[in-house]
Design an enzyme around this catalytic site. Sequence first.
Site, PDB file in Angstrom:
ATOM      1  CG  ASP A  35      -1.897   1.201   1.150  1.00 54.96           C
ATOM      2  OD1 ASP A  35      -2.855   1.124   0.366  1.00 54.96           O
ATOM      3  OD2 ASP A  35      -1.686   2.194   1.874  1.00 54.96           O
ATOM      4  CD  GLU A  37      -2.139   6.043   2.460  1.00 45.92           C
ATOM      5  OE1 GLU A  37      -2.734   6.983   1.886  1.00 45.92           O
ATOM      6  OE2 GLU A  37      -2.688   4.953   2.715  1.00 45.92           O
ATOM      7  CG  HIS A 193      -7.013   6.969   4.614  1.00 47.04           C
ATOM      8  ND1 HIS A 193      -7.308   6.256   3.471  1.00 47.04           N
ATOM      9  CD2 HIS A 193      -8.199   7.388   5.125  1.00 47.04           C
ATOM     10  CE1 HIS A 193      -8.624   6.253   3.294  1.00 47.04           C
ATOM     11  NE2 HIS A 193      -9.183   6.922   4.278  1.00 47.04           N
ATOM     12  CG  ASP A 198      -5.059   1.744   4.705  1.00 48.76           C
ATOM     13  OD1 ASP A 198      -5.643   1.657   5.811  1.00 48.76           O
ATOM     14  OD2 ASP A 198      -5.224   2.700   3.926  1.00 48.76           O
TER      15      ASP A 198
END
EC number: 3.1.13.-
Length: 224
Positions: A35, A37, A193, A198
Amino acid sequence: MSEDLYEDDLDTQGSSGPRHPMAERFRGYLPVVVDVETGGFNSATDALLEIAAVTIGMDEKGFLFPEHTYFHRVEPFEGANIEPAALEFTGIKLDHPLRMAVSEESAMTDIFRGVRKALKANGCKRAILVGHNSSFDLGFLNAAVARNDLKRNPFHPFSSFDTATLAGLAYGQTVLARACQSADIDFDGREAHSARYDTEKTAELFCGIVNRWKEMGGWRDFND
């Protein structure tokens, strides 16, 4: 471009001796949950701000489990765009004194080192990215690889497993939080987030779906 271009790397046929069950399960690919961000939606122009990866293991009964988490906060590359709305959405504070971000190159090198170690341990030849809306994560990973001219990228360059699709099939839910709830996985929206959180929840979801399929008789390993 055909996936067949990468088949020679996998050596899925004709190897001597028994293969590791994980290599047998996914044709020589090792699932690694990722994941990111970011500072926006454009992998070419927007900053990579956090990245996490979870390697997946397999127990003696052929069930998957999240094995090891790698996580880095990342310094925006020079000239990177960062949308204020993205920071508001993720809650990332770039000037936080405890952020302790590292360069893209350092973050990716550390994660790739861990993934290659897992590949060797599981008898696999290449990692395949697992993500919730995986094309987004794979796009940013590939962009960081290209920007930093990184060699020996262990991930397949375009194939991935998308847990949004898998969860839609298994539970009728495509949003990560709702899919986890349907799968009886605890999910704290206040922690969402964060790339680490996540990724770990996505790993639980992926393992749960694959294991549920096995329990229903959908896959049997070569020792069954």
